[in-house]
Each structure stands twice: as C-alpha cells, then as structure tokens.
Design a protein around this motif. Sequence first.
Motif, short mmCIF file in Angstrom:
data_model
loop_
_atom_site.label_atom_id
_atom_site.label_comp_id
_atom_site.label_asym_id
_atom_site.label_seq_id
_atom_site.Cartn_x
_atom_site.Cartn_y
_atom_site.Cartn_z
N VAL A 77 25.19 37.31 -44.90
CA VAL A 77 25.97 38.04 -45.90
C VAL A 77 24.97 38.62 -46.89
N ALA A 78 24.83 39.95 -46.88
CA ALA A 78 23.74 40.54 -47.66
C ALA A 78 24.12 41.89 -48.24
N ASP A 79 23.57 42.17 -49.42
CA ASP A 79 23.62 43.50 -50.04
C ASP A 79 25.05 43.96 -50.35
N ASN A 80 25.92 43.03 -50.69
CA ASN A 80 27.30 43.35 -51.03
C ASN A 80 27.48 43.34 -52.55
N VAL A 101 23.41 27.15 -40.35
CA VAL A 101 22.49 28.27 -40.39
C VAL A 101 23.16 29.52 -40.96
N GLY A 102 22.79 29.87 -42.15
CA GLY A 102 23.32 31.07 -42.77
C GLY A 102 22.35 31.62 -43.79
N LEU A 103 22.43 32.91 -44.03
CA LEU A 103 21.60 33.56 -45.03
C LEU A 103 22.52 34.38 -45.92
N ILE A 104 22.54 34.02 -47.20
CA ILE A 104 23.35 34.71 -48.21
C ILE A 104 22.35 35.30 -49.20
N GLU A 105 22.16 36.63 -49.17
CA GLU A 105 21.10 37.21 -49.99
C GLU A 105 21.45 38.59 -50.53
N ASN A 106 20.87 38.89 -51.70
CA ASN A 106 20.94 40.21 -52.33
C ASN A 106 22.37 40.67 -52.61
N ASN A 107 23.26 39.76 -52.94
CA ASN A 107 24.63 40.12 -53.30
C ASN A 107 24.75 40.16 -54.82
N VAL A 108 25.66 41.00 -55.32
CA VAL A 108 25.94 41.09 -56.74
C VAL A 108 27.42 40.79 -56.95
N VAL A 109 27.70 39.84 -57.83
CA VAL A 109 29.07 39.44 -58.15
C VAL A 109 29.30 39.76 -59.63
N LEU A 156 21.37 26.44 -44.80
CA LEU A 156 21.72 27.69 -45.48
C LEU A 156 20.58 28.10 -46.40
N THR A 157 20.38 29.40 -46.53
CA THR A 157 19.46 29.95 -47.52
C THR A 157 20.27 30.88 -48.41
N ILE A 158 20.23 30.62 -49.70
CA ILE A 158 20.97 31.42 -50.69
C ILE A 158 19.92 31.94 -51.67
N LEU A 217 27.71 24.36 -55.10
CA LEU A 217 27.11 24.07 -53.81
C LEU A 217 27.25 22.58 -53.53
N ASP A 218 28.26 22.23 -52.73
CA ASP A 218 28.61 20.83 -52.51
C ASP A 218 28.23 20.36 -51.11
N TYR A 219 27.68 19.15 -51.05
CA TYR A 219 27.42 18.43 -49.81
C TYR A 219 26.62 19.26 -48.80
N LEU A 220 25.50 19.80 -49.24
CA LEU A 220 24.65 20.58 -48.36
C LEU A 220 23.53 19.72 -47.80
N LYS A 221 22.99 20.15 -46.69
CA LYS A 221 21.85 19.46 -46.09
C LYS A 221 20.85 20.50 -45.61
N ASN A 222 19.58 20.30 -45.94
CA ASN A 222 18.51 21.20 -45.52
C ASN A 222 18.80 22.64 -45.93
N CYS A 223 19.04 22.84 -47.19
CA CYS A 223 19.36 24.17 -47.71
C CYS A 223 18.36 24.58 -48.79
N MET A 224 18.21 25.89 -48.95
CA MET A 224 17.30 26.41 -49.95
C MET A 224 18.05 27.40 -50.84
N VAL A 225 17.93 27.20 -52.15
CA VAL A 225 18.52 28.11 -53.12
C VAL A 225 17.37 28.59 -54.00
N GLU A 226 17.08 29.90 -53.96
CA GLU A 226 15.92 30.40 -54.68
C GLU A 226 16.13 31.81 -55.22
N SER A 227 15.50 32.10 -56.33
CA SER A 227 15.41 33.44 -56.92
C SER A 227 16.77 34.08 -57.18
#
Length: 166
Positions: free
Chosen positions: A56-59, A86-94, A123-125, A141-151
């Motif tokens: 999910v990107a650039d939305n 396995v998911g990538l959530i990046e470059n979104n604006v809310v 997941l990478t957010i 962000l609840d009950y995650l495993k092996n996830c990265m949240v950055e920038s």
Amino acid sequence: YAWFENNCFEYTRDDSYHNGGSGAESDSPGQMVFRNSEVIGGYRASIWVQMDRTWVADNIVHHAGGNAIFIGRSGISNTENDQMDVGLIENNVVLGVRGEGIVSGVPGSAAPDPVTGMHNQYLTIRNNTVFDTTKDQAFELDYLKNCMVESNRVCNTISGWSAYST
C-alpha cells in the motif's frame, strides 16, 4: 492477485476499499497492490487490506470516518490463518481522520492468537504522514511480530496518542 492504481474513491458508504484475504475470507494466500490512489470521505475503513504480501503506497486519504489504513483481519477468529504476513505500507498521506490513521491488528476488540501471540508479522511501515487525527491514535500497532516502523511523520493529534502499540 489484485492491483489497484491511480483510482479515486469519494464518499463511499462502507469501507472505501476492502479486499478479502487468506484464512477466514478466502482460500487464496493472495497478493495485493493499492497505490497512487485518493480516498475522500470513506465512511469506515478507507483502505482495509487483508491479503498477505500487500503493498500500500503513495495514497492520499482525506477525512476518513473510521480508520484511514487498516491492516489485517477482522478479528472474528484469531488464528494463524487470520493474520497477515509480509506487507509494505509506505509513502501514504492521511489528512483528517476520525479514527486511527494507520492500524495493524484489531484495535481494542480481540486478543492475539494464543499460539503465536500476534496478529500480523513481517510488516514494514515507513515514510507515512498522518495529519489531524481527531479521535484516536495516528498509529495503533497491536500484537506485531518482526515488524519495522521507521521515518513516519505525525502532526496535530487532537486526542489519543501519536503512536500506540501492545
């Protein structure tokens, strides 16, 4: 496999975009891309993704009635099949959301899988911006495993926390 790109959803009644996924909703492990789209005035979850291997990107999401971007299953049954891997959530604006900006797991409604201890994993957010949350957290962000949240960037949270995780 589903690929949505360059779309605009305006003032939809329920979830603006809600894809099925593996486990309880489908026999397919799935893959999904939802990018470079605009969602305006979604009633509940503006973008709700449940498939494994999701991007999910650039939305841009304006004035979400519920959660702007919801990642994971509904929490009806918390088994390993109901988790997203396995998911990538990046470059979104809310902009201007009544619920959470970006949510992973099942906020406030269910405990994680008793065996694995989480809802979603791998997941990478990153590089998301959340402005003007008026009711709840910018990130929950609840009950995650092996996830990265950055920038990520959070501005002007009216109530709740900027980021919350369990």
